[in-house]
Enzyme design. Structure first.
Site, PDB file in Angstrom:
ATOM      1  N   GLU A   1     -11.964  -5.247   2.271  1.00 54.24           N
ATOM      2  CA  GLU A   1     -10.888  -4.298   2.589  1.00 54.24           C
ATOM      3  C   GLU A   1      -9.515  -4.964   2.491  1.00 54.24           C
ATOM      4  O   GLU A   1      -8.519  -4.305   2.168  1.00 54.24           O
ATOM      5  CB  GLU A   1     -11.092  -3.693   3.983  1.00 54.24           C
TER       6      GLU A   1
ATOM      7  N   GLU B   1     -10.850  -1.157  -6.885  1.00 56.79           N
ATOM      8  CA  GLU B   1     -12.086  -1.876  -6.548  1.00 56.79           C
ATOM      9  C   GLU B   1     -12.055  -3.291  -7.137  1.00 56.79           C
ATOM     10  O   GLU B   1     -12.649  -4.216  -6.579  1.00 56.79           O
ATOM     11  CB  GLU B   1     -13.289  -1.085  -7.088  1.00 56.79           C
TER      12      GLU B   1
END
Lengths: 505, 505
Positions: A273, A302
């Site tokens: 994250e 991503e």
């Protein structure tokens, strides 16, 4: 407004008005993002109904703002105005945003939301009960609506139906390109998985001894975020049932979950994250609020979390930095020796669950889902056909038997229940991009790995900031990739990375 | 919508549309309230600019929604529609809300916000530097704008200027009435203060021994909130620099601050805020979103926090319930003996600072401010006159010498710097209402104090719920008071309460 910018606004009134509207949308979006974070991170259950109503009201407001008929003339007129290249890129992204918001009739959007909510809600119970038949009942309307959505978006953009959905998450990516990339992956991945498993069979790995108190795990997470240069002046770390990265670029809110018997999930989740977060925190601040200043795509996003979690986070050098942080929080254990820790964090195990998969087997999970959802959207298969396809491909790609186990098979993900088709490829595109970024970084800084091992992460972060974060949506995805890494997306980088790490080069 | 309510809507289209609009405003307000809580309780500093912009955008949206010209006809037409008494009360409150939002031109609202923000910002430094002269420079425009605001509101409502401001916070209250109430107070309060101080002079009070760790204070606060029946399913307790009660009725967010050397501020502050919170949590849920379902006034709101903090919270019976909770968190101390604890929590000390004042001297602080701000708004005095008036009245009412000390004198409060005039009386109206409620409760339940001492708080909460919380804005303030307590507001109740507690009856 300064005199200069006032003059500029006069010479291109349509563009200036579009900028103002996006600024307003950005501020509404700020409110929506914060309400969303609050709901998942801190809201007491009794607030749920009022919150749902407030969020829906904001969504309606945003949608109404985006679909006002006056946009059509503004976008057309702005095309004829004198814009610099950066502004022209902004206008391109404004048009993309507008097209997406206006392609679907409001009735379909509502129908989709309702059908998705119903299916997802029932899925929570049905998954636990392994109830594929029950799921199918709610899932069929979800698929029907998604096909209609794809048809409308496709007609609007001149694309195939699945491409139209794919384009929502990975602008510019097409099935034809994806098929080539995945076909290549399929040609070597099963062999690589088998070889890695065989190689690790004889390895001795010492398991860490828990429990690992939540407070110590939180301290560890904060220490790792600091190491990864997370800007705590513009963000927070909290807890939630399902970890996520929320908030706004100026105030990024990460969450994680602390399992007492295992620290690695919260640790690697936090590293993951933090990758997303640093991308958001380093988007060009001067342009925040404009579409050109937003993250390029879900795949590129991503690629940041995976650059952090997989490329950097599980590298020998970085694991060496992690080891003393673990000792500081949990005390000294043999399991925390860097060599052992590295083995722990790079175990390859073909298994049923995507979210628990290692980086070697993960792409197989994605390819399987891509194949099924593409065929589903193009009406080549029906929902009833999914389990048989799932079983066959899992056996073929990973040698895993999923027959009869829907819960940990085709019912395991939340995505389809909510009508989210076209998203899965982003995960593996992200892994491929990440490998390509690190290859580029090592070309620029050949001693990158030694520097990381010595605690100097600037070669990695400097490159990402210059080539990805600060570029935001300045370039279309394919051009961003070439400008950043010197070449188009190439699976060879992921292959080389996996070979080097798991087969010893 | 059910068929019945659809029919109702058809027969009174204007009222139905007004209900819908207020529902939307309530949802926008939900977003604004949550952004506000987040900013003060959890937001990292780097998010401040984006947050301020998002909040301003929401404020603009709400203001634009409230000032749409179409309201005029809707409000007029609704008057002629067939409404039940509850709906008619709702319409009355709708008109009040509309008048407030529409009385001031947007330019004045903006000017007020800017001048207030500038003055408040500089005040933070000027107060510390005891810089009255510097403050005056920013304060003069604030007063000028407030006078203009009062003039416009007064013209609109047919009131005197100060009454027009007072009405914003205590609808229906007028200077004529307030002057009578305060004149009565002034006739006996200084004597009561002196008598209480003399009586306490010989008392032996044992001071608690710190430090009191923040975590233990938080546990204590949670335990007390539980005792006070705060609904944790619809609210939270957090920390912030300046304690407040925020959020929405469905999700009330309290904050407090933990000083390590003194637990009583966070403890009594939490009890105070829990009073506000239970009012909000028990407003009529079915009507939430409509003006009739909102808290009646700032004075009535304060009567809830003071019923909790002063009437209940410092009573002998309740202090007996607090004692074991203190021991549980901080260990056994002689100071925590109920008799000593009660003495600690009922010390009377004339002093300079309002927010630290006990309940006996507190009204003097308010009367002083009321007198000055009323004269200021009515242009009977100028800002330059304030310090001399302040010094004279503090000497007269409390025997405290404030000469030359602006910091802890007329610069101590934030209210005036922000242009908030007309609010101060609410504090003492709240104290008077609270005493009147408890007198009414003791009439209904003569053994109320014994029940409280035994841990049964239902006589208090049951009465407040039935007579105040559930009534929301169903009645105008004066009627609410009579319906609840059987008589108009009467200072005798506060006097009797203070005499009983501080002079032994």
């Amino acid at each position: 407004m300064t005199t200069a910018s006032a003059k500029q606004a006069q010479s291109r009134p349509a563009y200036a008005e579009l900028v103002r509207r996006h600024q307003r949308l950005h501020r509404y979006g700020h409110a929506a993002a914060m309400l969303g974070w609050d709901r998942l991170a801190v809201m007491p259950p009794g607030g749920a109904t009022a919150r749902a109503e407030a969020q829906a009201e904001l969504d309606t407001l945003i949608h109404r703002t985006q679909t006002d008929p006056s946009w059509v003339a503004l976008l057309r007129n702005a095309q004829g105005e004198s814009l610099d290249p950066f502004e022209r890129a902004n206008l391109r992204e404004m048009e993309r945003t507008w097209r997406q918001a206006n392609a679907l009739p409001e009735s379909l959007v509502e129908e989709k939301t309702l059908a998705g909510a119903r299916c997802e809600h029932a899925w929570r119970v049905q998954r636990k009960a392994n109830d594929w038949r029950g799921f199918l009942e709610n899932f069929r309307p979800v698929v029907r609506i998604a096909r209609e959505e794809a048809r409308l978006l496709a007609a609007d953009g001149g694309l195939s139906r699945y491409d139209a959905l794919l384009d929502l998450y990975e602008p510019g990516m097409r099935t034809a390109e994806l098929d080539k990339l995945f076909a290549d992956l399929r040609s070597w991945l099963p062999g690589l998985v088998a070889a890695a498993v065989a190689r690790q069979a004889g390895e001795k790995v010492i398991a860490p001894q828990g429990p690992f108190p939540a407070a110590a795990q939180r301290e560890l997470g904060l220490a790792v975020m600091k190491l990864l240069q997370f800007d705590f002046n513009s963000g927070r770390l909290d807890e939630s049932m399902h970890p996520f990265s929320g908030g706004v670029p100026e105030d990024v809110r990460l969450t994680t979950r602390y399992g007492k018997s295992d620290f690695s999930q919260s640790l690697m989740g936090t590293i993951h994250e933090t990758g997303h977060a640093r991308y958001e925190q380093n988007l060009p601040r001067d342009w925040l609020g404009q579409p050109v200043a937003m993250a390029r795509s879900y795949g590129i996003h991503e690629s940041q979390s995976l650059s952090f979690e997989m490329q950097l986070g599980r590298s020998r050098g970085f694991v060496g930095l992690l080891a003393p942080l673990l000792v500081a929080q949990f005390g000294d254990q043999e399991a925390f020796e860097p060599e052992n820790l590295h083995r722990l964090l790079t175990r390859v195990r073909p298994a049923k669950i995507r979210v628990d998969a290692d980086e070697v087997t993960y792409p197989a999970h994605v390819m399987l889902r891509y194949e099924i959802e593409r065929a589903l959207i193009e009406s080549e298969i029906e929902p009833d056909d999914i389990p048989a396809l799932w079983d066959a491909r899992m056996a073929e790609l990973l040698g895993v038997d999923t027959r009869g186990d829907f819960a940990d098979g085709c019912l395991q993900d939340v995505h389809w229940s909510e009508g989210l088709f076209g998203y899965f490829p982003s995960y593996t595109l992200g892994a491929m991009y990440a490998a390509q970024w690190l290859a580029a970084i090592r070309r620029v800084t050949p001693d990158c790995d030694e520097l990381v091992a010595a605690g100097d992460l600037t070669p990695v972060f400097g490159w990402l900031k210059e080539n990805i974060w600060s570029q935001a949506s300045r370039w279309e995805t394919a051009e961003l990739v070439v400008r950043a890494s010197g070449a188009a997306l190439d699976t060879a980088h992921l292959r080389r990375h996996l070979q080097a790490r798991y087969l010893g080069g």
